[in-house]
Design a protein around this motif. Structure first.
Motif, PDB file in Angstrom:
ATOM      1  N   ARG A 144      38.775  46.917  36.327  1.00 23.09           N
ATOM      2  CA  ARG A 144      39.295  47.642  37.487  1.00 23.09           C
ATOM      3  C   ARG A 144      38.177  48.123  38.409  1.00 23.09           C
ATOM      4  O   ARG A 144      38.343  48.157  39.639  1.00 23.09           O
ATOM      5  CB  ARG A 144      40.139  48.828  37.032  1.00 23.09           C
ATOM      6  N   LEU A 145      37.036  48.510  37.841  1.00 23.68           N
ATOM      7  CA  LEU A 145      35.917  48.900  38.692  1.00 23.68           C
ATOM      8  C   LEU A 145      35.546  47.775  39.647  1.00 23.68           C
ATOM      9  O   LEU A 145      35.352  47.990  40.838  1.00 23.68           O
ATOM     10  CB  LEU A 145      34.688  49.260  37.841  1.00 23.68           C
ATOM     11  N   VAL A 146      35.454  46.582  39.104  1.00 24.40           N
ATOM     12  CA  VAL A 146      35.084  45.436  39.937  1.00 24.40           C
ATOM     13  C   VAL A 146      36.192  45.134  40.945  1.00 24.40           C
ATOM     14  O   VAL A 146      35.925  44.868  42.122  1.00 24.40           O
ATOM     15  CB  VAL A 146      34.770  44.205  39.069  1.00 24.40           C
ATOM     16  N   GLU A 147      37.444  45.194  40.506  1.00 25.64           N
ATOM     17  CA  GLU A 147      38.563  44.916  41.418  1.00 25.64           C
ATOM     18  C   GLU A 147      38.624  45.928  42.551  1.00 25.64           C
ATOM     19  O   GLU A 147      38.983  45.584  43.684  1.00 25.64           O
ATOM     20  CB  GLU A 147      39.880  44.908  40.637  1.00 25.64           C
ATOM     21  N   MET A 148      38.260  47.171  42.283  1.00 23.42           N
ATOM     22  CA  MET A 148      38.290  48.206  43.314  1.00 23.42           C
ATOM     23  C   MET A 148      37.265  47.968  44.419  1.00 23.42           C
ATOM     24  O   MET A 148      37.374  48.535  45.505  1.00 23.42           O
ATOM     25  CB  MET A 148      38.061  49.590  42.693  1.00 23.42           C
ATOM     26  N   SER A 149      36.285  47.099  44.143  1.00 22.36           N
ATOM     27  CA  SER A 149      35.311  46.775  45.188  1.00 22.36           C
ATOM     28  C   SER A 149      35.965  46.001  46.326  1.00 22.36           C
ATOM     29  O   SER A 149      35.488  46.030  47.468  1.00 22.36           O
ATOM     30  CB  SER A 149      34.153  45.945  44.614  1.00 22.36           C
ATOM     31  N   GLY A 150      37.048  45.278  46.011  1.00 23.25           N
ATOM     32  CA  GLY A 150      37.742  44.492  47.022  1.00 23.25           C
ATOM     33  C   GLY A 150      37.049  43.191  47.381  1.00 23.25           C
ATOM     34  O   GLY A 150      37.537  42.443  48.232  1.00 23.25           O
ATOM     35  N   ASN A 151      35.932  42.899  46.742  1.00 20.40           N
ATOM     36  CA  ASN A 151      35.181  41.671  47.028  1.00 20.40           C
ATOM     37  C   ASN A 151      35.699  40.557  46.116  1.00 20.40           C
ATOM     38  O   ASN A 151      35.395  40.521  44.921  1.00 20.40           O
ATOM     39  CB  ASN A 151      33.689  41.911  46.793  1.00 20.40           C
TER      40      ASN A 151
END
Length: 228
Positions: A144-151
């Motif tokens: 989720r941390l990575v997904e929250m980047s939106g990249n």
């Protein structure tokens, strides 16, 4: 619809199911390194014919998870320590990029709430000493941390790399010390994101990942799991 087209669709579906299930068993160490099986045996495990299983094994061989040998079936390949070091170096850098993006634009209210839930789930799992549930929560937190980047490119790259580390994590899950330090690290990263402190957040996630890599590699080497 053309019968040949329908048959081709069914075959692709069966191959995908065989691939997904064999891969899951390998990643979760239900089929640990060194496991050998004939095509027919693997087909019986899955309750399907040999053809989709053969095609699934070829794909898994291309991904470096199994070795396919004519007339001898397949062998699950060992965990390579050198590969694991490379994987965690990449994860550390890519996840640092993700949290840098999040910290600079700030967390949304729903993201704050979700991170609180994820931290609470991992804390509860440790209180119950349920390592499997904790590992699932840990994976969700990092994803989720990575997904929250939106990249989107970053998300795809990290998911591909993280999948390759999953087998080693599951192999050492019951061997490692109780992961309270990991929970503390997660909470510190979230606190830095809430302060919008990009420098601290990137340093903390990088340190966390590299520390995890050292622990994982030490456990694999100590228990000889990289030579199975």
């Amino acid at each position: 619809m053309n019968t040949a087209v329908m048959d081709g669709g069914v075959r692709r579906s069966q191959t995908r199911r065989a691939y997904d299930e064999l891969k899951r068993r390998i990643l979760d160490n239900e089929l640990p390194p060194g496991t050998q099986a004939l095509e027919q045996q693997a087909a019986e495990w899955l309750g399907m014919s040999r053809t989709p299983v053969r095609e699934a094994l070829i794909r898994l061989a291309q991904e470096g998870m199994v070795e396919v040998r004519p007339r001898h079936g397949m062998r699950v390949l060992p965990i390579a320590i050198a590969d694991l070091r490379d994987i965690y170096d990449l994860l550390a850098g890519l996840e640092a990029t993700a949290v840098d993006i999040i910290a600079r634009r700030g967390l949304q209210p729903q993201e704050n709430a979700e991170l609180d839930r994820l931290l609470a789930d991992m804390t509860e799992a440790l209180a119950l000493d349920d390592r499997t549930v904790w590992a699932e929560g840990d994976a969700r937190f990092h994803r989720r941390l990575v997904e929250m980047s939106g990249n989107q490119r970053l998300i795809v790259m990290v998911e591909t790399i993280r999948e390759q580390s999953h087998r080693a994590r599951m192999a050492t899950l019951q061997l490692r010390p109780k992961p309270t330090t990991s929970n503390d690290d997660h909470a510190a990263v979230v606190a830095a994101l809430r302060r919008r402190d990009a420098e601290a957040a990137t340093r903390l996630i990088r340190t966390h990942r590299l520390r995890a890599a050292r622990l994982l590699i030490d456990l694999l080497e100590h228990h000889g799991l990289n030579h199975l």
